[in-house]
Design a protein around this motif. Structure first.
Motif, PDB file in Angstrom:
ATOM      1  N   ASN A   1      60.323  41.356  54.164  1.00 23.70           N
ATOM      2  CA  ASN A   1      59.824  42.565  54.967  1.00 23.70           C
ATOM      3  C   ASN A   1      60.188  44.038  54.461  1.00 23.70           C
ATOM      4  O   ASN A   1      60.847  43.959  53.361  1.00 23.70           O
ATOM      5  N   ARG A   2      59.838  44.860  55.059  1.00 23.63           N
ATOM      6  CA  ARG A   2      59.741  46.324  54.553  1.00 23.63           C
ATOM      7  C   ARG A   2      61.180  46.733  54.672  1.00 23.63           C
ATOM      8  O   ARG A   2      61.623  47.433  53.712  1.00 23.63           O
ATOM      9  N   ALA A   3      61.985  46.174  55.548  1.00 18.88           N
ATOM     10  CA  ALA A   3      63.353  46.770  55.644  1.00 18.88           C
ATOM     11  C   ALA A   3      64.038  46.199  54.241  1.00 18.88           C
ATOM     12  O   ALA A   3      65.139  46.804  53.731  1.00 18.88           O
ATOM     13  N   ASP A   4      63.836  45.093  53.804  1.00 19.01           N
ATOM     14  CA  ASP A   4      64.565  44.322  52.506  1.00 19.01           C
ATOM     15  C   ASP A   4      64.318  45.358  51.537  1.00 19.01           C
ATOM     16  O   ASP A   4      65.325  45.571  50.773  1.00 19.01           O
ATOM     17  N   ILE A   5      63.234  45.801  51.364  1.00 17.33           N
ATOM     18  CA  ILE A   5      62.870  46.639  50.037  1.00 17.33           C
ATOM     19  C   ILE A   5      63.462  47.987  50.238  1.00 17.33           C
ATOM     20  O   ILE A   5      63.980  48.549  49.339  1.00 17.33           O
ATOM     21  N   VAL A   6      63.515  48.495  51.685  1.00 19.09           N
ATOM     22  CA  VAL A   6      64.150  49.807  51.891  1.00 19.09           C
ATOM     23  C   VAL A   6      65.900  49.685  51.550  1.00 19.09           C
ATOM     24  O   VAL A   6      66.334  50.601  50.787  1.00 19.09           O
ATOM     25  N   ILE A   7      66.304  48.546  51.882  1.00 21.39           N
ATOM     26  CA  ILE A   7      67.822  48.506  51.683  1.00 21.39           C
ATOM     27  C   ILE A   7      67.960  48.460  50.175  1.00 21.39           C
ATOM     28  O   ILE A   7      69.079  49.136  49.607  1.00 21.39           O
ATOM     29  N   ALA A   8      67.231  47.613  49.483  1.00 21.55           N
ATOM     30  CA  ALA A   8      67.466  47.459  48.238  1.00 21.55           C
ATOM     31  C   ALA A   8      67.302  48.792  47.311  1.00 21.55           C
ATOM     32  O   ALA A   8      68.063  48.972  46.418  1.00 21.55           O
ATOM     33  N   ALA A   9      66.492  49.401  47.961  1.00 25.64           N
ATOM     34  CA  ALA A   9      66.025  50.725  47.267  1.00 25.64           C
ATOM     35  C   ALA A   9      67.204  51.964  47.379  1.00 25.64           C
ATOM     36  O   ALA A   9      67.701  52.502  46.518  1.00 25.64           O
ATOM     37  N   MET A  10      67.898  51.742  48.741  1.00 29.45           N
ATOM     38  CA  MET A  10      68.892  52.385  48.902  1.00 29.45           C
ATOM     39  C   MET A  10      70.249  52.031  48.110  1.00 29.45           C
ATOM     40  O   MET A  10      70.913  52.808  47.480  1.00 29.45           O
ATOM     41  N   GLU A  11      70.373  50.991  47.884  1.00 30.85           N
ATOM     42  CA  GLU A  11      71.519  50.480  47.110  1.00 30.85           C
ATOM     43  C   GLU A  11      71.261  50.870  45.717  1.00 30.85           C
ATOM     44  O   GLU A  11      72.219  51.428  45.194  1.00 30.85           O
ATOM     45  N   ALA A  12      70.205  50.726  45.109  1.00 30.12           N
ATOM     46  CA  ALA A  12      69.778  51.217  43.674  1.00 30.12           C
ATOM     47  C   ALA A  12      70.036  52.742  43.550  1.00 30.12           C
ATOM     48  O   ALA A  12      70.620  53.129  42.616  1.00 30.12           O
ATOM     49  N   LEU A  13      69.665  53.527  44.548  1.00 32.44           N
ATOM     50  CA  LEU A  13      69.740  54.844  44.675  1.00 32.44           C
ATOM     51  C   LEU A  13      71.020  55.321  44.573  1.00 32.44           C
ATOM     52  O   LEU A  13      71.584  56.274  43.729  1.00 32.44           O
ATOM     53  N   LEU A  14      72.014  54.650  45.454  1.00 37.69           N
ATOM     54  CA  LEU A  14      73.419  55.083  45.406  1.00 37.69           C
ATOM     55  C   LEU A  14      74.207  54.705  44.395  1.00 37.69           C
ATOM     56  O   LEU A  14      75.210  55.299  43.794  1.00 37.69           O
ATOM     57  N   ASP A  15      73.650  53.495  43.896  1.00 33.03           N
ATOM     58  CA  ASP A  15      74.487  53.168  42.593  1.00 33.03           C
ATOM     59  C   ASP A  15      74.213  53.947  41.403  1.00 33.03           C
ATOM     60  O   ASP A  15      75.263  54.192  40.521  1.00 33.03           O
ATOM     61  N   ASP A  16      72.720  54.491  41.190  1.00 34.94           N
ATOM     62  CA  ASP A  16      72.661  55.502  40.305  1.00 34.94           C
ATOM     63  C   ASP A  16      73.353  56.612  40.551  1.00 34.94           C
ATOM     64  O   ASP A  16      73.935  57.260  39.596  1.00 34.94           O
ATOM     65  N   GLY A  17      73.591  57.084  41.572  1.00 33.87           N
ATOM     66  CA  GLY A  17      74.199  58.459  42.210  1.00 33.87           C
ATOM     67  C   GLY A  17      75.745  58.155  41.767  1.00 33.87           C
ATOM     68  O   GLY A  17      76.414  59.017  41.116  1.00 33.87           O
ATOM     69  N   THR A  18      76.471  56.895  42.006  1.00 33.09           N
ATOM     70  CA  THR A  18      77.833  56.731  41.629  1.00 33.09           C
ATOM     71  C   THR A  18      77.818  56.607  40.173  1.00 33.09           C
ATOM     72  O   THR A  18      78.706  57.432  39.610  1.00 33.09           O
ATOM     73  N   ARG A  19      76.962  56.220  39.335  1.00 29.54           N
ATOM     74  CA  ARG A  19      77.202  56.252  37.983  1.00 29.54           C
ATOM     75  C   ARG A  19      77.131  57.553  37.401  1.00 29.54           C
ATOM     76  O   ARG A  19      77.938  58.019  36.374  1.00 29.54           O
ATOM     77  N   GLN A  20      76.181  58.366  37.887  1.00 31.17           N
ATOM     78  CA  GLN A  20      76.075  59.852  37.143  1.00 31.17           C
ATOM     79  C   GLN A  20      77.298  60.580  37.677  1.00 31.17           C
ATOM     80  O   GLN A  20      78.046  61.345  37.047  1.00 31.17           O
ATOM     81  N   ILE A  21      77.884  60.460  38.923  1.00 37.48           N
ATOM     82  CA  ILE A  21      78.864  61.302  39.315  1.00 37.48           C
ATOM     83  C   ILE A  21      80.079  60.602  38.589  1.00 37.48           C
ATOM     84  O   ILE A  21      81.101  61.556  38.193  1.00 37.48           O
ATOM     85  N   LYS A  22      80.280  59.421  38.137  1.00 30.40           N
ATOM     86  CA  LYS A  22      81.325  58.813  37.447  1.00 30.40           C
ATOM     87  C   LYS A  22      81.345  59.550  36.051  1.00 30.40           C
ATOM     88  O   LYS A  22      82.176  59.755  35.444  1.00 30.40           O
TER      89      LYS A  22
END
Length: 216
Positions: A58-79
């Motif tokens: 369902n749509r919520a599943d891909i939204v959550i996965a997208a948010m996880e990927a986005l925040l993981d990318d942000g964490t790596r950049q900040i680190k």
């Protein structure tokens, strides 16, 4: 022993899932959360809608996965930038500039789209809270390492850097309806001048003790 054919199939499945997540982020960024559709995401990823539903029912599943990927990318950049700061290849001013770019660009606008939507979607909000919590826990760890060489305690380090993030994020929100670069530049430059003193100087002492240093 794992068969080569099975291994290739698993790798293709992982690649397809990642492509769908990246396409979801592109779709949401370009057309907005409400206009983004699973069909549009599938088209961007060059996969069938059936393949999308196989990975994300369902749509919520891909939204959550997208948010996880986005925040993981942000964490790596900040680190990565924090590591450059600690090694001396980047300055504290560079770090502030990086945070301003992060929280006034694609990363911020995507997170804003999804966070705003979760306000009126209780199910989405419940699923998103632990994702965002993990992001902030990672930031807290980075902040603690960031101030390891100063006199600040881990709690004080987290407060200083989270103040910085909240400032940048708040200005990022303003850019939606107030596109005035000079207005934000003044505040970014002012924070670049103040931040070193919060970390190692008297302003930081006042912040945490409420008392000024003795006059000499």
């Amino acid at each position: 022993m794992e068969e080569p054919g099975l291994r290739r199939k698993q790798l293709r499945s992982v690649a397809t899932r990642d492509r769908l997540i990246r396409s979801a982020l592109d779709e949401i960024f370009e057309v907005g959360y409400h206009a983004a559709t699973t069909q549009g995401i599938a088209l961007r990823a060059s996969v069938s809608r059936g393949a999308l539903l196989h990975h994300f029912p369902n749509r919520a599943d891909i939204v959550i996965a997208a948010m996880e990927a986005l925040l993981d990318d942000g964490t790596r950049q900040i680190k990565a930038v924090t590591n450059e700061l600690q090694s001396g290849s980047a300055s504290l001013a560079d770090f502030v500039e990086f945070l301003w770019r992060l929280f006034s660009g694609r990363f911020f606008y995507l997170s804003l789209e999804m966070i705003t939507e979760s306000r009126n979607d209780p199910e989405l909000r419940l699923r998103m809270i632990p994702v965002v919590r993990r992001f902030h826990e990672a930031l807290d760890e980075i902040w603690t390492q960031f101030c390891a060489g100063s006199e600040r305690t881990p709690q004080q380090a987290r407060l200083i850097l989270n103040l910085t993030v909240c400032l940048m994020r708040g200005m990022g929100v303003q850019t939606v309806l107030r596109p005035e670069p000079g207005y934000y530049r003044e505040m970014v430059d002012a924070w670049k001048a103040l931040l070193p003193h919060l970390i190692d100087g008297a302003p930081g002492d006042i912040l945490f003790t409420g008392e000024t240093s003795p006059q000499t």
